[in-house]
Design a protein around this motif. Structure first.
Motif, short mmCIF file in Angstrom:
data_model
loop_
_atom_site.label_atom_id
_atom_site.label_comp_id
_atom_site.label_asym_id
_atom_site.label_seq_id
_atom_site.Cartn_x
_atom_site.Cartn_y
_atom_site.Cartn_z
N THR A 37 0.85 -1.18 0.00
CA THR A 37 0.00 0.00 0.00
C THR A 37 0.89 1.23 0.00
N ASP A 42 -3.26 4.00 -2.30
CA ASP A 42 -3.37 3.11 -3.45
C ASP A 42 -2.69 1.78 -3.13
N THR A 43 -3.22 0.69 -3.69
CA THR A 43 -2.64 -0.63 -3.51
C THR A 43 -1.94 -1.03 -4.80
N VAL A 58 -2.66 -1.61 -10.29
CA VAL A 58 -2.78 -0.49 -9.36
C VAL A 58 -4.26 -0.33 -9.03
N THR A 59 -4.58 -0.41 -7.73
CA THR A 59 -5.95 -0.20 -7.28
C THR A 59 -5.97 1.09 -6.47
N PRO A 60 -6.46 2.18 -7.08
CA PRO A 60 -6.50 3.46 -6.36
C PRO A 60 -7.46 3.40 -5.18
N LEU A 61 -7.26 4.30 -4.23
CA LEU A 61 -8.15 4.40 -3.09
C LEU A 61 -9.57 4.67 -3.57
N ALA A 65 -9.48 -0.12 -10.78
CA ALA A 65 -8.10 -0.62 -10.89
C ALA A 65 -7.63 -0.52 -12.35
#
Length: 94
Positions: A37, A42-43, A58-61, A65
């Motif tokens: 994280t 973002d993850t 990339v998985t934004p907050l 994704a």
């Protein structure tokens, strides 16, 4: 009546914008996945096959994704003719 219709439209809009957990755009079976994280929430998930980075998810907050990946396995994220790496969003899924 208007409140009910507005609530149903907002519910449908929320369902349409959620990023769901779909299949990655390329085959990464057997890949080692390292997830972290970032400071902004973002993850970032890195998929490595044989120690070589093949795909990044990339998985934004907030928001859907998106993926960046190496199609030909040369160790570099694929880029267009102007040197900018393309980003792939999943638009629809069912």
């Amino acid at each position: 009546m208007k409140t009910l219709m507005l609530a149903s439209l907002l519910l449908l809009a929320g369902c349409a914008t959620t990023g769901g957990a779909g299949a990655p755009p390329m085959d990464v079976t057997g890949a080692e996945v390292a997830t972290r994280t970032l400071d902004n929430g973002d993850t970032l998930a890195e998929y490595r096959i044989g120690g070589q980075l093949r795909m990044v998810k990339v998985t934004p907050l907030r928001g859907p994704a998106y993926y960046m990946y190496d199609k030909n396995g040369d160790g570099h994220m694929d880029s267009s003719k102007d040197g900018v790496s393309p980003v792939y969003w999943k638009l629809y899924s069912w």
